[in-house]
Enzyme design. Structure first.
Site, PDB file in Angstrom:
ATOM      1  N   ASP A 178       0.850  -1.191   0.000  1.00 39.82           N
ATOM      2  CA  ASP A 178       0.000   0.000   0.000  1.00 39.82           C
ATOM      3  C   ASP A 178       0.889   1.246   0.000  1.00 39.82           C
ATOM      4  OD1 ASP A 178      -2.210   1.630   0.180  1.00 39.82           O
ATOM      5  OD2 ASP A 178      -2.885   0.885   2.125  1.00 39.82           O
ATOM      6  N   GLU A 225       2.564   5.221  -3.889  1.00 42.29           N
ATOM      7  CA  GLU A 225       2.524   6.207  -4.982  1.00 42.29           C
ATOM      8  C   GLU A 225       3.857   6.958  -5.199  1.00 42.29           C
ATOM      9  OE1 GLU A 225      -1.134   4.779  -3.831  1.00 42.29           O
ATOM     10  OE2 GLU A 225       0.142   5.999  -2.547  1.00 42.29           O
ATOM     11  N   ASP A 275      -9.237   4.245  -1.752  1.00 35.25           N
ATOM     12  CA  ASP A 275     -10.067   4.632  -0.609  1.00 35.25           C
ATOM     13  C   ASP A 275     -11.406   5.214  -1.066  1.00 35.25           C
ATOM     14  OD1 ASP A 275      -7.895   3.800   0.785  1.00 35.25           O
ATOM     15  OD2 ASP A 275      -7.186   5.799   1.328  1.00 35.25           O
TER      16      ASP A 275
END
Length: 914
Positions: free
Chosen positions: A491, A494, A568
């Site tokens: 996770d 980015e 999300d």
């Protein structure tokens, strides 16, 4: 929008407003050469009215696949003939995106010779493609490239003269006429400074799709499948371009072109009679404007611009979407064939708090007889958010926890984020420092930022030694408490940096080789989960299992490595609805192993919304429930009846269809075709379906699903693209006729139809997890078309190892011939029988359901002759009518044929009239 985006959009405005716009770029015809399928030359950029020129080396490669690749560089940067204040920064334009993204398909078409080339002072024409029916028409001045198929224009590069390569210039140089000087050499965002040591270096190009009204792709965005206009265009148009810049987006907007977590710069254009595509190979921040020019035929005009890097564009001329997807997959790779457990149901939330919590949730699934395969642990399972560790108070014996799950053939997934807590007593941080694998700031020091653990550093996985070091951390000896049934969730990659600009890493940070972060931002997450995949395969030595990794950040090529999810999302009806076009968009861009958080990450969905979300989620290729730490617990049994029953049935429905899902993933792994097929792929010549993005087919199975995504609805309108009969999945009622048909969908039903002419495979016995179904028998569903025929395909392997690459698999075709009243099963695997095939000899077909058996004679079938392995025997049949009484359903019970050998079922009737 940042400064380079403004400058390129201002260029588009100037071009549109000028009485006669001429781009300042021209190809010098004296420099053109063609050799072995590759054209080279020099494009000159004129400055100050032609007093100065900038040389831009051009390469046009005509690939054996029929794809053309157009690359432009900047000679002065290419040769390093510029001065920088920071000698740690590479002077060239970033030129290594290919290294991380492209895995094949680059062989040039060496058959191109002088007979395929025409040239004069104004144009150069090259005929290419497998049938030599493609043409690249290069206009020298102003420079443009027109790509034609069968004599018709398809794609034009620089059609509107918006090509723009921001050349190097010193800070004190004379301003370029008409160019806004803001942000050329430094820029700030929310108080964060970007030093831009190489000055302006954006690259932009307009790409026109001639005669095409619909364009698709460029995920990831929470928007419709058919891309909206971004400048003008009336109602529904966006005010800003589509942005590709991987970001941690909190509660992202519905129906927006804003950046999300992934970036795949692949766009398809589709019309009746043809499909084309482009792939913009650039890992920097990228924006795309979309405009429709409507005359006698609509042309979609797109404008692409990236902050740095080369201009590197692949052009695909089809003529079909399937061929373009296959060619794109040859370049960037296909979806890795996943382990079977990973396409089953996953249970997650932030966070399951302890080992006891995991055990209780696991037991509750069994108590309520709900299957699941994987339970997940978020950041709280670690020792103070130090990844690859355990919170000893709450997870004192992880080995025992994993062993208990393994006894039920279940798995655990732990989160491993890329930020590393800055703690001298933490072995991962120590190793990162000692191995010098930490990303540097613009001064060459280890970059420090803020994330979940507090002060953190980030590993530079562009460094080969960082990957080797990472692999060493995940061996069973090094990662204490790990086991074979533990997998990984990457996770925040980015990367998310709470203290950084736009909650990410500063663009002037420095990676391996002296490249800036701005050059590789969208690729960064991919190199992280690539390292994790290698680490998981490394831990089992020379007999690795297929890795499973979930990633939030992705780029072109991620499909070779990892599954993804849409991040999300919100627990509301709008986000449920938009999840379908998001998953479809990802799929046609290669990233087909994708899903959305079932129930929504934020919020507390109503029981109705949660039940409907499970019905949608059962059709996500990646099927996982997940929720924020502040939401109420929402495991399926907590809703109470009847809601628990609705969710349970949706999950069980997924497990029944796992053989069909796995067969669809097999094809995705071979030629890149997405697991879920939008209507324009299924009916490429039926224009009414091109914009439909709320229904889809499951692979080649003929199963058409349109889940309910609106509150209080008990029916849906399904669009049918052909005249075949469509049978209701639950009761076999028939729908027929092109256009809209209404399907009744009470809260306990997912609207699903079976297109006539298809055969698919199920396993109908409920089990606690997918590995427990290994030896269960199969059911074949044969849905007859209007001529009484059907066909299908089935694939099976051990679901976990790489033995299928050595022939360890079963692949069969099924064919029902209405005139002969026979159903055949034929093998497509020529490999010699191996251990897997011998292991599967006990697995049989327990039922064949033939839907659409409407001829009077079929209603009188009293038995079936079964032929397999030189033997013949007889079995019984049952004939009934569907719920509406219009469809005959013939069930062959226990034909007792195995799945490892060819067989034939011969219906024993007189004259057959279907």
């Amino acid at each position: 929008m940042n400064s380079f985006c403004h400058r390129n959009r201002q260029l588009a405005d100037r071009a549109a407003e000028a009485p006669k716009w001429t781009a300042p770029y021209a190809l010098n015809p004296a420099t053109i050469a063609v050799d072995s399928g590759v054209l080279t030359g020099i494009v000159l950029k004129s400055l100050n009215g032609g007093a100065e020129t900038v040389e831009l080396p051009l390469t046009v490669s005509f690939l054996a696949s029929g794809v053309a690749r157009v690359t432009l560089d900047e000679k002065k940067r290419q040769l390093g003939q510029i001065e920088l204040s920071n000698d740690r920064i590479r002077k060239e334009r970033y030129n290594e995106a290919e290294k991380w993204t492209i895995v094949g398909g680059l062989d040039a078409d060496t058959s191109i010779d002088s007979s395929a080339i025409f040239a004069n002072d104004e144009i150069t024409v090259v005929k290419y493609g497998p049938a030599k029916n493609f043409e690249a028409v290069i206009t020298h001045s102003p420079f443009s490239l027109k790509f034609m198929r069968d004599g018709e224009e398809q794609i034009v590069l620089n059609d509107r003269g918006l090509f723009n390569m921001e050349h190097w210039r010193p800070r004190d140089s004379t301003p370029e006429e008409g160019v806004d000087q803001h942000g050329l050499f430094d820029e700030s965002f929310s108080g964060k400074s970007d030093t831009k040591p190489r000055g302006p270096e954006s690259v932009g190009l307009d790409i026109s799709f001639i005669g095409y009204d619909h364009v698709f792709g460029i995920p990831e965005h929470a928007s419709p499948l058919s891309l909206r206009e971004t400048r003008g265009g009336g109602d529904g148009a966006y005010d800003e371009p589509y942005r590709l810049y991987n970001l941690d987006v909190f509660e992202y907007e519905f129906d927006s072109p804003m950046s999300l977590y992934g970036a795949i710069p692949f766009m398809q254009a589709h019309k009746k009679g043809g499909d084309v595509a482009v792939f913009w190979l650039n890992g920097a921040e990228t924006w795309i404007d979309v405009v429709k020019k409507r005359t006698e035929r609509t042309t979609t005009q797109t404008h692409w611009f990236s902050e740095s890097g080369l201009l590197d564009v692949f052009v695909f001329l089809g003529p079909t979407a399937e061929e373009n997807i296959k060619s794109y997959s040859q370049l960037t790779g296909t979806t890795a064939l996943p382990q079977t457990f990973s396409i089953a149901y996953h249970q997650c939330r932030w966070n399951y708090l302890s080992q006891d919590d995991v055990a209780q949730v696991d037991a509750k699934f069994d108590e309520h007889d709900i299957p699941y395969d994987v339970i997940w642990l978020d950041v709280e399972h670690t020792d103070g958010k130090r990844y690859l560790t355990w919170d000893e108070a709450n997870f004192p014996e992880p080995e025992k926890m994993l062993e208990a799950l393994d006894k039920k053939q279940r798995k655990l997934v732990n989160i491993v984020d890329p930020h590393i807590k800055k703690d001298d007593n933490y072995h991962v941080y120590q190793g990162a420092k000692e191995n010098d694998v930490i990303v540097k700031d613009n001064n060459g020091n280890n970059y420090e930022g803020w994330c979940w653990p507090g002060s953190s550093v980030w590993v530079d996985f562009f460094k080969p030694k960082a990957v080797e070091w990472w692999k060493s951390l995940m061996t069973y000896d090094a990662y204490k408490g790990s086991a074979k049934n533990l997998y990984v969730w990457n996770d925040m990659n980015e990367p998310a940096v709470f203290s950084g600009p736009e909650i990410t890493m500063p663009k002037d940070n420095i990676h391996e080789g002296g490249w800036e972060h701005r050059d590789v931002h969208n690729i960064n997450g991919m190199v992280f989960h690539n390292a994790t995949a290698l680490a998981l395969m490394n831990r089992d030595g020379d007999k690795p299992l297929r890795p499973f990794i979930l990633t939030r950040s992705f780029f072109a090529g991620t499909q070779r490595i990892s599954a993804s999810w849409t991040g999300d999302n919100l627990g509301n009806w709008d986000h449920l609805a938009v999840s379908i076009p998001m998953v479809l968009s990802n799929g046609i861009a290669g990233m087909t192993f994708t899903g959305a958080d079932v129930g929504g990450f934020f919020g507390n969905p109503s029981p109705e919304l949660l039940a409907r979300w499970y019905q949608v989620g059962a059709f996500y290729p990646f099927f996982r429930a997940h929720a924020h730490i502040d939401t109420k617990r929402r495991e399926p049994w907590l809703a109470g009846e009847p809601w628990t029953g609705y969710m349970k049935e949706a999950i069980r429905g997924r497990y029944r269809l796992l053989p069909t899902w796995y067969t669809a993933f097999r094809r995705a792994s071979v030629d890149g075709m997405p697991v879920l097929r939008p209507m324009y792929l299924a009916f490429p010549d039926v224009e009414e379906g091109f914009g439909v993005d709320d229904q889809f087919f499951l692979g080649d199975s003929g199963i058409l699903a349109k889940p309910v995504t609106k509150e209080g609805h008990d029916s849906v309108s399904v669009w049918l693209g052909d005249e075949q009969p469509y049978y209701d999945y639950s009761n076999y009622d028939v729908h027929q006729g092109k256009g809209q048909t209404t399907v009744y969908a009470p809260i306990d039903k997912t609207p699903m139809l079976i297109q006539g002419g298809n055969i698919f495979v199920r396993r109908d016995r409920p089990r606690r997890s997918s590995p427990a179904m290994k030896y269960d028998p199969f059911t074949l569903v044969v849905a007859l078309d209007k001529d009484g025929n059907a066909k299908g395909r089935f694939y099976l392997d051990d679901g976990e190892t790489f033995d299928y690459t050595k022939g360890g698999y079963i692949e069969r075709t099924f064919t029902f011939d209405g005139k002969k009243a026979t159903l055949r099963s034929d093998s497509l695997n020529d490999a010699a029988p191996g251990e897997f095939l011998k292991d599967m000899e006990r697995v049989r077909v327990e039922k064949v359901i033939i839907v659409g058996a409407n001829g009077q004679q079929l209603g009188q079938v009293h038995s079936v002759d079964v032929l397999q392995g030189g033997k013949k025997w007889e079995t019984e049949v049952e004939y009934v009518k569907s719920g509406d009484g219009k469809v005959g359903v013939l069930t062959v019970r226990d034909p007792a044929v195995t799945i490892t050998e060819d067989w034939t079922l011969q219906l024993r009737v007189g004259k057959i009239e279907l």
